[in-house]
Design a protein around this motif. Structure first.
Motif, short mmCIF file in Angstrom:
data_model
loop_
_atom_site.label_atom_id
_atom_site.label_comp_id
_atom_site.label_asym_id
_atom_site.label_seq_id
_atom_site.Cartn_x
_atom_site.Cartn_y
_atom_site.Cartn_z
N THR A 401 -11.43 28.70 25.38
CA THR A 401 -11.66 28.65 26.82
C THR A 401 -12.89 27.81 27.15
OG1 THR A 401 -10.64 30.80 27.13
CG2 THR A 401 -12.14 30.07 28.85
N PHE A 402 -13.96 28.02 26.37
CA PHE A 402 -15.20 27.29 26.63
C PHE A 402 -15.03 25.79 26.39
CE2 PHE A 402 -19.43 25.78 25.15
CZ PHE A 402 -20.10 25.91 26.35
N MET A 403 -14.29 25.44 25.33
CA MET A 403 -14.05 24.02 25.04
C MET A 403 -13.28 23.36 26.17
SD MET A 403 -14.64 21.62 22.92
CE MET A 403 -14.07 20.03 22.35
N VAL A 404 -12.23 24.02 26.65
CA VAL A 404 -11.45 23.47 27.76
C VAL A 404 -12.33 23.33 29.00
CG1 VAL A 404 -9.53 23.92 29.33
CG2 VAL A 404 -9.25 24.34 26.88
N GLU A 405 -13.17 24.34 29.24
CA GLU A 405 -14.07 24.29 30.39
C GLU A 405 -15.01 23.09 30.30
OE1 GLU A 405 -17.87 26.85 32.13
OE2 GLU A 405 -16.43 27.84 30.80
N MET A 406 -15.59 22.87 29.13
CA MET A 406 -16.52 21.76 28.98
C MET A 406 -15.81 20.40 29.13
SD MET A 406 -19.56 22.88 28.74
CE MET A 406 -19.01 24.02 30.02
N GLU A 407 -14.56 20.31 28.64
CA GLU A 407 -13.81 19.06 28.82
C GLU A 407 -13.56 18.77 30.29
OE1 GLU A 407 -11.26 18.77 24.63
OE2 GLU A 407 -10.29 19.55 26.44
N GLU A 408 -13.24 19.81 31.04
CA GLU A 408 -13.00 19.62 32.47
C GLU A 408 -14.28 19.24 33.20
OE1 GLU A 408 -10.96 22.95 34.12
OE2 GLU A 408 -9.18 22.70 32.85
N VAL A 409 -15.39 19.88 32.83
CA VAL A 409 -16.68 19.52 33.44
C VAL A 409 -17.06 18.10 33.08
CG1 VAL A 409 -19.15 20.05 33.46
CG2 VAL A 409 -17.49 21.91 33.55
N ALA A 410 -16.81 17.71 31.84
CA ALA A 410 -17.12 16.32 31.42
C ALA A 410 -16.34 15.33 32.26
CB ALA A 410 -16.78 16.15 29.93
N LEU A 411 -15.06 15.64 32.53
CA LEU A 411 -14.25 14.73 33.34
C LEU A 411 -14.79 14.66 34.78
CD1 LEU A 411 -11.68 12.97 33.40
CD2 LEU A 411 -10.44 15.00 34.17
N ILE A 412 -15.25 15.80 35.30
CA ILE A 412 -15.82 15.81 36.65
C ILE A 412 -17.06 14.94 36.70
CG2 ILE A 412 -17.03 17.29 38.31
CD1 ILE A 412 -15.04 19.53 37.56
N LEU A 413 -17.94 15.09 35.72
CA LEU A 413 -19.17 14.29 35.71
C LEU A 413 -18.87 12.80 35.54
CD1 LEU A 413 -21.43 16.62 33.55
CD2 LEU A 413 -21.54 16.25 36.02
N LYS A 414 -17.78 12.50 34.88
CA LYS A 414 -17.41 11.09 34.69
C LYS A 414 -16.85 10.50 35.98
CE LYS A 414 -14.34 8.20 31.88
NZ LYS A 414 -13.32 8.19 30.81
N GLU A 415 -16.10 11.28 36.75
CA GLU A 415 -15.36 10.72 37.89
C GLU A 415 -16.03 10.94 39.24
OE1 GLU A 415 -11.33 12.01 37.94
OE2 GLU A 415 -10.81 10.93 36.10
N ALA A 416 -16.91 11.93 39.36
CA ALA A 416 -17.45 12.29 40.68
C ALA A 416 -18.28 11.17 41.27
CB ALA A 416 -18.28 13.56 40.55
N THR A 417 -18.07 10.94 42.57
CA THR A 417 -18.87 9.97 43.33
C THR A 417 -19.48 10.69 44.52
OG1 THR A 417 -17.16 9.29 44.92
CG2 THR A 417 -17.10 8.25 42.73
N GLU A 418 -20.27 9.97 45.30
CA GLU A 418 -20.89 10.62 46.46
C GLU A 418 -19.87 10.92 47.55
OE1 GLU A 418 -22.49 6.77 49.00
OE2 GLU A 418 -23.93 8.01 47.91
N ARG A 419 -18.63 10.44 47.39
CA ARG A 419 -17.57 10.77 48.35
C ARG A 419 -16.62 11.85 47.82
NH1 ARG A 419 -14.16 5.90 49.51
NH2 ARG A 419 -13.17 7.38 50.95
N SER A 420 -17.00 12.50 46.71
CA SER A 420 -16.13 13.50 46.09
C SER A 420 -16.51 14.91 46.52
CB SER A 420 -16.22 13.41 44.57
OG SER A 420 -15.86 12.13 44.12
N LEU A 421 -15.50 15.76 46.55
CA LEU A 421 -15.71 17.20 46.74
C LEU A 421 -15.50 17.86 45.38
CD1 LEU A 421 -16.11 19.73 48.51
CD2 LEU A 421 -13.64 19.72 48.93
N VAL A 422 -16.54 18.56 44.90
CA VAL A 422 -16.51 19.18 43.58
C VAL A 422 -16.64 20.69 43.73
CG1 VAL A 422 -17.66 19.33 41.33
CG2 VAL A 422 -17.52 17.13 42.52
N LEU A 423 -15.76 21.41 43.06
CA LEU A 423 -15.79 22.88 43.05
C LEU A 423 -16.01 23.35 41.62
CD1 LEU A 423 -12.64 23.67 45.24
CD2 LEU A 423 -14.94 23.12 46.02
N LEU A 424 -17.05 24.13 41.41
CA LEU A 424 -17.33 24.69 40.09
C LEU A 424 -17.46 26.20 40.22
CD1 LEU A 424 -20.03 22.14 38.88
CD2 LEU A 424 -17.65 22.21 38.18
N ASP A 425 -16.78 26.92 39.34
CA ASP A 425 -16.80 28.38 39.40
C ASP A 425 -17.22 28.93 38.04
OD1 ASP A 425 -16.49 30.96 40.25
OD2 ASP A 425 -14.30 30.97 40.12
N GLU A 426 -18.43 29.50 37.99
CA GLU A 426 -18.92 30.18 36.79
C GLU A 426 -18.98 29.26 35.58
OE1 GLU A 426 -20.13 32.88 37.42
OE2 GLU A 426 -19.04 33.79 39.06
#
Length: 574
Positions: A401-426
């Motif tokens: 679960t933690f590995m999958v979570e970190m992969e998803e967070v890594a993708l968010i950090l790679k793709e997020a721009t100042e026009r993005s809406l980001v939701l992170l839960d726990e």
């Protein structure tokens, strides 16, 4: 061949599959409710497919969105028009699929019958909507189908009964000859009764013997010698005559010719319809949009949605979750943010995840041109919605679960721009507390630096005190009372005072002795943490930094770090 149409991914909001899953747009995580299920008030199959496409491809430009919202608003304001259009749309066949079947040469007689009935509805829609709806001219095809096809059509071409009388002269002549052949057998019965004097004589037919003459037992002696017996039953006999067989063969020949000619004529009619396949597809496109506008208006009126506006700041007053509010009473909440990191704290079950999801769903609805569940909403045009919500793993792929979570967070950090809406839960909960706080802090700082619109639900209270210029704290209200923990589901300014984890565990049904032990341990751990903080503070106050040598200052840092971590000094490395 159908012309290709260019597809530009940059023209639409980016919605990863993880986001669609987390927001339950098409598939529920639990239960049966989805956003698509709430919105799907469409009346046609092609309208339903278009709504699905819009949800997967939200727009990025305000102009086309305002045009969509104008059309939805007209249907919201004009209830009688909306009901009239929806009633007519419900009677339409799937014109997109019909066009495809025509192009592939697979349209059945009933397909053309469905096409005819659908084309008959188009003038009624034009009369209702006036010049607002521009449909291709399919009047000549409708007239052709009306003239050629019977009212009731068989499922298969081989069953016959397809073409109207008067449409094809050759077919009409064959049918006339067939009618005359059948009339011969009707006349034969009366003629033979008179000739033989057998009052019960009758002409019959079955699949084995074809046409025959039937005589009952009392009249056997009156049967003429030219009658040839073909079947004996209990109280009657059946006979044939040479002329019967000859006439029967002629009828079979005519029947086969009629079937062949009907098939030829049907294929000619189908070919004429095939030439209009692109026009049918264009009509389906226009009608699908009409269907979606009317469906979104129906949802807006039924559930009290409002028209969103677009601007630089995100402002939602009285926002609601479009799916959750359908199955339970719902407490609306507000949100105001602009390129900020918003931390949302509060106990489990208080509604933090719902608050995050409803914000994203309101943004998604606005960018497909729908009204939104709120009292008032102004939103930026987001280029993507990125989420890390819920626990998941990939055991087959060897990922925790933690590995999958970190992969998803890594993708968010790679793709997020100042026009993005980001939701992170726990974020960070799948590892140790210290690692979790460290990771969550680093992620929060990185997203703050990117200036994206971030909603971050967390139990790590350390994050609420981060020295970030665009950090905002919100919490979901809850209160510990005599009867237990009360959730108000109301989002208020500032961080939560505590997490109420032990109380939630009690509500979940943990044994009383386990809950009491947890309470006692929590008090010890809290006191220890406060004691450590106090000891570090006292040590710092007692120091005079002006008297410290560089080596003494370095040793002091090691000492304070060991004190803060509760570890022996000799285990701390620089």
């Amino acid at each position: 061949p159908r012309p290709f149409r260019p597809y530009d991914p940059g023209a639409f909001m980016h919605l990863p599959e993880a986001t669609l899953r987390a927001l339950e747009v098409f598939e529920p995580i639990r239960g049966q409710d989805t956003l698509f299920g709430v919105l799907d008030e469409t009346r046609t199959a092609f309208g339903r497919r278009l709504l699905q496409s819009w949800l997967r491809h939200p727009l990025l430009e305000a102009g086309p969105l305002e045009a969509r919202l104008d059309r939805v608003e007209r249907f919201v304001r004009e209830g009688a028009l909306r009901e009239g259009v929806r009633r007519l749309l419900f009677r339409l066949a799937d014109l997109e699929r019909l066009a495809t079947r025509l192009e592939m040469g697979r349209a059945s007689p009933r397909d053309l019958g469905s096409l005819r009935r659908s084309l008959e509805i188009l003038p009624e829609l034009r009369a209702l909507l006036g010049e607002e709806v521009v449909l291709p001219d399919l009047g000549s095809l409708l007239e052709e189908l009306r003239a050629a096809l019977e009212e009731e059509l068989p499922l298969k071409l081989s069953e016959g009964g397809l073409i109207r009388q008067g449409y094809d002269p050759h077919l009409d002549a064959l049918r006339q000859a067939q009618r005359e052949g059948v009339a011969y057998f009707l006349e034969l019965e009366e003629r033979e009764k008179a000739r033989t004097g057998i009052p019960t004589l009758k002409v019959g037919y079955n699949a084995v013997f074809g046409y025959y003459l039937e005589v009952t037992r009392p009249y056997y002696e009156r049967v003429p010698s030219e009658y040839k017996a073909i079947q004996t039953l209990k109280d009657r006999q059946r006979y044939t005559l040479p002329e019967i067989k000859e006439r029967e063969r002629e009828l079979y020949r005519l029947e086969a010719q009629i079937r062949r000619r009907e098939e030829e004529v049907f294929l000619e009619v189908r070919e004429r319809a095939r030439k209009e396949a692109e026009a049918l597809r264009e009509a389906a496109r226009v009608l699908a949009e009409l269907d979606v506008y009317a469906a979104l208006a129906e949802v807006a009126v039924r559930y009290g949605y409002v028209r969103p506006r677009f601007g630089d700041r995100l402002h939602i007053r009285g926002g609601r979750h479009p799916v959750v509010e359908r199955r339970t009473s719902f407490v609306p909440n507000d949100l105001e943010m602009a390129h900020e990191l918003v931390l949302v704290t509060g106990p489990n079950m208080a509604g933090k995840s719902t608050y995050l999801r409803q914000t994203a769903l309101i943004a998604l609805l606005a960018q497909i041109g729908s009204f939104v569940p709120a009292e008032e909403a102004t939103l930026p045009l987001f280029d993507r919605i990125l989420t890390r919500i819920g626990a998941s793993d990939d055991l087959a792929g060897g990922k925790s679960t933690f590995m999958v979570e970190m992969e998803e967070v890594a993708l968010i950090l790679k793709e997020a721009t100042e026009r993005s809406l980001v939701l992170l839960d726990e974020v960070g909960r799948g590892t140790s507390s210290l690692d979790g706080v460290a990771i969550a802090t680093a992620v929060a700082e990185a997203l703050h630096e990117r200036r994206c619109y971030t909603l971050f639900a967390t139990h790590y209270f350390e994050l609420t005190a981060l020295p970030l210029s665009r950090l905002k704290n919100l919490h979901v209200a809850a209160k510990e009372e005599e009867g237990g923990l009360t959730f108000y589901h109301q989002v208020l300014p500032g961080p939560a005072s505590k997490s109420y984890g032990v109380e939630v565990a009690r509500m979940a049904g943990l044994p009383k002795e386990v809950v009491e032990r947890a309470k006692a341990l929590l008090q010890v751990l809290t006191a220890r943490r406060e004691g450590v903080a106090e000891a570090v503070l006292e040590r710092l106050i007692s120091l005079d930094p002006n008297t410290l040598t560089p080596l003494e200052a370095l040793r002091l840092l090691h000492e304070l770090k060991a004190l803060a971590l509760g570890a022996p000094l000799d285990t701390i490395k620089g």
